[in-house]
Motif scaffolding. Structure first.
Motif, short mmCIF file in Angstrom:
data_model
loop_
_atom_site.label_atom_id
_atom_site.label_comp_id
_atom_site.label_asym_id
_atom_site.label_seq_id
_atom_site.Cartn_x
_atom_site.Cartn_y
_atom_site.Cartn_z
N GLY A 255 6.28 4.97 -0.73
CA GLY A 255 7.67 4.41 -1.03
C GLY A 255 8.11 4.89 -2.26
O GLY A 255 9.44 4.76 -2.55
N SER A 256 7.47 5.31 -3.37
CA SER A 256 7.59 5.73 -4.58
C SER A 256 8.48 6.90 -4.54
O SER A 256 9.34 7.30 -5.44
CB SER A 256 6.41 5.86 -5.42
N ARG B 155 11.20 7.75 -2.95
CA ARG B 155 12.77 7.36 -3.14
C ARG B 155 12.90 6.10 -3.80
O ARG B 155 14.02 5.59 -3.54
CB ARG B 155 13.28 7.29 -1.42
N PHE B 156 12.14 5.73 -4.47
CA PHE B 156 12.28 4.41 -5.15
C PHE B 156 13.08 4.61 -6.64
O PHE B 156 12.55 4.68 -7.52
CB PHE B 156 10.96 3.88 -5.62
N ASP B 157 14.29 5.07 -6.39
CA ASP B 157 15.15 5.44 -7.28
C ASP B 157 16.75 4.74 -7.50
O ASP B 157 16.74 3.77 -6.78
CB ASP B 157 15.53 7.25 -7.33
N PHE C 282 18.57 4.61 -4.43
CA PHE C 282 18.29 3.87 -3.24
C PHE C 282 18.88 2.70 -3.51
O PHE C 282 19.05 1.72 -2.39
CB PHE C 282 16.75 3.78 -3.22
N ARG D 254 13.08 7.08 2.98
CA ARG D 254 13.92 5.81 3.10
C ARG D 254 13.03 4.62 3.83
O ARG D 254 13.33 3.32 3.35
CB ARG D 254 15.01 6.07 3.57
N ALA E 229 10.19 3.60 1.19
CA ALA E 229 10.84 2.66 0.06
C ALA E 229 11.82 1.25 0.54
O ALA E 229 11.34 0.53 -0.27
CB ALA E 229 12.10 3.73 -0.15
N LEU F 95 8.38 -0.88 0.70
CA LEU F 95 7.91 -1.14 -0.49
C LEU F 95 9.03 -2.31 -1.28
O LEU F 95 8.48 -2.98 -2.07
CB LEU F 95 8.04 0.14 -1.37
N THR F 96 10.34 -2.11 -1.25
CA THR F 96 11.05 -3.11 -1.59
C THR F 96 11.03 -4.44 -1.08
O THR F 96 11.15 -5.45 -1.73
CB THR F 96 12.67 -2.56 -1.35
#
Length: 350
Positions: free
Chosen positions: A102-103, A105-107, A110, A318, A321, A324-325
């Motif tokens: 998940g990291s 696209r953890f930007d 996103f 995605r 990510a 993860l969110t």
């Protein structure tokens, strides 16, 4: 020679030495078997064989030095510890996998962009995050008063067949599949808005159906923990029952009630099936709970994985990510529940 307190006991490091030797011996045996059969080295088989050898060796060693009672105690301790590690293994594996994948696209993009007009790389899940917060918050607004008042009735007022019937139906609702709640909400809103209706409020209704029995059960248990002596002391001062509940019972159990409510929210925030039926999915931002489709994080993860476009990796990134969110949101809710429980906990000082 006089006995000391350490006689008849294994050294504290002995179990670790035995475990290391068992794992090393098991690795050697599995390596030989792998080379003889031409198969790959099995880490799971090594651990399983090593643990089994450790159980046998530590029990024999403890029985010879410490006696049968201590040997039995070490055996049970090893079994309980092993069961704990087995239970934790998939959880640690799941969390580590989601964090690593998940990291990617953890930007910032996103969390600031939606998927409108995005067919490849880029895009984000802000529309899904907002939709999740709106639907879950609305479900909490609907279910918390109903669940809390029902729990108060069952504990403080409920007697006879009606209370037993309510308890029975709450137990039944606790075990209903989430898809049933989605179908119920879909049927209910189809009566008033016509077939094929999709809106955020319908999704919130489905989540509220799942939340209510959890809130009732958690609040009921917390209210029952309040000592009857507190109620009787309030009654002795001439305070009416409703005011006793408001000023004595609820403040005393506020910490547990808040924790149960947060856990109920965390339980429904990850539901996918009911929201997929009644709220649908969309690539655009929608903050109107009573019009059009509304995206949620669980549905966003599902659709990103199930409906992959030309750039498959972008959709998978995605999806991870989004997962993860969602995990971070649930973790934040649990931490908030702990803080609320500590803040509202009754003071025990004299």
């Amino acid at each position: 020679m006089p006995k000391t307190l350490t006689q008849g006991q294994l050294h504290p490091r002995t179990p670790w030495v035995v475990l290391g030797l068992s794992i090393a011996g098991a690795a050697g045996v599995v390596s030989l078997i792998s080379m003889a059969s031409g198969e790959e080295f099995s880490l799971v088989g090594t651990v399983a064989l090593g643990v089994l050898a450790y159980l046998v060796m530590i029990v024999i060693l403890s029985r010879q030095i410490e006696g049968s009672r201590k040997a039995t105690d070490r055996l049970v301790t090893a079994l309980v510890t092993g069961a704990f590690l087995i239970a934790m293994t998939p959880l640690v594996s799941l969390v580590s996998t989601v964090v690593i994948l998940g990291s990617e696209r953890f930007d910032a993009e996103f969390f600031t962009f939606s998927m409108r007009n995005i067919v490849g790389e880029g895009g984000g899940a802000v529309h899904a995050i907002v939709g999740t917060l709106l639907m879950t918050g609305t479900a909490a607004i609907i279910s918390i008063p109903i669940g809390l008042f029902t729990a108060i009735y069952l504990v403080e007022y409920g007697r006879g067949p009606l209370a037993r019937a309510i308890t029975f139906f709450v137990d039944v609702m606790t075990g209903i599949p989430s898809i049933v709640a989605g179908l119920f909400a879909f049927s209910l809103f189809a009566i008033f808005f016509g077939p094929g209706v999709r809106m955020g409020f319908a999704g919130a209704t489905a989540l509220a159906v799942l939340m209510i029995p959890v809130v009732v059960r958690s609040c009921e248990e917390m209210l029952r923990v309040v000592p009857n002596e507190l109620r009787e002391a309030s009654f002795a001062l001439g305070v009416p029952k409703w005011l006793t509940i408001l000023n004595v019972v609820l403040p005393t159990s506020a910490a547990g009630i808040a924790t149960g409510i947060m856990l109920a929210i965390a339980r429904v925030i990850g539901e996918t099936a009911p929201l997929l039926i009644v709220a649908g999915f969309t690539a655009s931002m929608n903050t109107n709970m009573f019009a059009d489709r509304m995206q949620s994080l669980p549905v966003f993860v599902f659709t990103s994985y199930a409906n992959q476009g030309v750039d498959t990796q972008a959709y998978l990134d995605r999806a991870w990510a989004g997962a993860l969110t969602l995990i971070l949101i649930v973790m934040a809710l649990n931490l908030l529940a702990r803080l609320i429980a500590r803040f509202f906990a009754p003071k025990l000082g004299r």
